[in-house]
Design a protein around this motif. Structure first.
Motif, PDB file in Angstrom:
ATOM      1  N   PRO A 115       6.457  10.792   2.101  1.00 38.26           N
ATOM      2  CA  PRO A 115       6.573  11.496   3.382  1.00 38.26           C
ATOM      3  C   PRO A 115       8.046  11.592   3.775  1.00 38.26           C
ATOM      4  O   PRO A 115       8.918  11.136   3.042  1.00 38.26           O
ATOM      5  CB  PRO A 115       5.811  10.574   4.335  1.00 38.26           C
TER       6      PRO A 115
ATOM      7  N   SER B  16       9.756  16.934   3.017  1.00 36.13           N
ATOM      8  CA  SER B  16      10.054  15.603   2.473  1.00 36.13           C
ATOM      9  C   SER B  16      11.284  15.640   1.579  1.00 36.13           C
ATOM     10  O   SER B  16      12.118  14.741   1.618  1.00 36.13           O
ATOM     11  CB  SER B  16       8.857  15.073   1.680  1.00 36.13           C
TER      12      SER B  16
ATOM     13  N   SER C 217       0.825  -1.216   0.000  1.00 41.22           N
ATOM     14  CA  SER C 217       0.000   0.000   0.000  1.00 41.22           C
ATOM     15  C   SER C 217       0.856   1.262   0.000  1.00 41.22           C
ATOM     16  O   SER C 217       0.438   2.300  -0.497  1.00 41.22           O
ATOM     17  CB  SER C 217      -0.919   0.009   1.223  1.00 41.22           C
ATOM     18  N   TYR C 218       2.071   1.173   0.504  1.00 42.51           N
ATOM     19  CA  TYR C 218       2.923   2.353   0.658  1.00 42.51           C
ATOM     20  C   TYR C 218       4.000   2.499  -0.420  1.00 42.51           C
ATOM     21  O   TYR C 218       4.630   3.551  -0.519  1.00 42.51           O
ATOM     22  CB  TYR C 218       3.589   2.360   2.035  1.00 42.51           C
TER      23      TYR C 218
ATOM     24  N   THR D 237       4.876   6.170  -1.574  1.00 45.15           N
ATOM     25  CA  THR D 237       3.739   7.088  -1.478  1.00 45.15           C
ATOM     26  C   THR D 237       3.250   7.328  -0.060  1.00 45.15           C
ATOM     27  O   THR D 237       2.524   8.275   0.185  1.00 45.15           O
ATOM     28  CB  THR D 237       2.549   6.566  -2.301  1.00 45.15           C
ATOM     29  N   GLU D 238       3.613   6.442   0.861  1.00 48.29           N
ATOM     30  CA  GLU D 238       3.173   6.583   2.249  1.00 48.29           C
ATOM     31  C   GLU D 238       4.352   6.336   3.175  1.00 48.29           C
ATOM     32  O   GLU D 238       5.360   5.755   2.779  1.00 48.29           O
ATOM     33  CB  GLU D 238       2.062   5.566   2.576  1.00 48.29           C
ATOM     34  N   TYR D 239       4.194   6.733   4.401  1.00 51.33           N
ATOM     35  CA  TYR D 239       5.250   6.572   5.388  1.00 51.33           C
ATOM     36  C   TYR D 239       5.567   5.092   5.601  1.00 51.33           C
ATOM     37  O   TYR D 239       4.685   4.266   5.781  1.00 51.33           O
ATOM     38  CB  TYR D 239       4.832   7.211   6.721  1.00 51.33           C
TER      39      TYR D 239
ATOM     40  N   ASP E 122       5.320  12.067  -3.839  1.00 50.75           N
ATOM     41  CA  ASP E 122       4.294  12.020  -2.789  1.00 50.75           C
ATOM     42  C   ASP E 122       4.821  11.422  -1.492  1.00 50.75           C
ATOM     43  O   ASP E 122       4.051  11.107  -0.590  1.00 50.75           O
ATOM     44  CB  ASP E 122       3.085  11.198  -3.257  1.00 50.75           C
TER      45      ASP E 122
END
Length: 135
Positions: A65, A101, A12-13, A30-32, A63
């Motif tokens: 983080p 970031s 997911s990330y 895309t995510e932490y 994108d």
């Protein structure tokens, strides 16, 4: 008919794939992610490069983080030398939208313990073009 990329990591990330039509490893955070999750993602970039004889990586961190300090240090001291040993010669990075970031990503690449060439880009096409120009 377009060639489908071969996927090496899909969470997911983050994702990692080899794009044979461009002969690059493409990765996107895309995510932490931290610690083992982050390192598994980064090591899959090495796996994809090694499996395909790819020397160029395009990293979409637009994108992404921030990275925690331990992961920044690991990227500089461990991942870079391992990637270089696997044949990676260049990493083109798409600029994060967040200034914080970008500073975090720069922290992971400002004093690497390898000879991989790194450069920041505003778009994918310029990033791929640069990897071709330094080959």
């Amino acid at each position: 008919m377009p060639v489908m990329p071969k996927t090496y990591f899909d969470r997911s990330y983050a994702t990692v794939e080899y794009r044979s039509d461009e002969q690059i490893v493409f990765c996107e955070l895309t995510e932490y992610a931290e610690g083992e999750d982050y390192r598994e993602y980064m090591n899959s970039v090495i796996e994809a490069a090694k499996a395909n004889g790819a020397s160029d990586v395009v990293a979409d961190v637009s994108d992404a983080p921030t990275l925690d300090q331990a992961d920044q240090d690991w990227t500089e001291k461990t991942w870079g030398p391992n990637a270089e040993e696997a044949g990676v010669k260049s990493v083109a990075m798409l600029v994060p939208e967040s200034v914080v970031s970008k500073m975090s990503m720069e922290g992971a690449t400002e004093d690497p313990e390898d000879d991989i060439e790194r450069q920041w880009f505003d778009n994918y096409e310029d990033a791929v073009s640069w990897t071709r120009s330094i080959a």
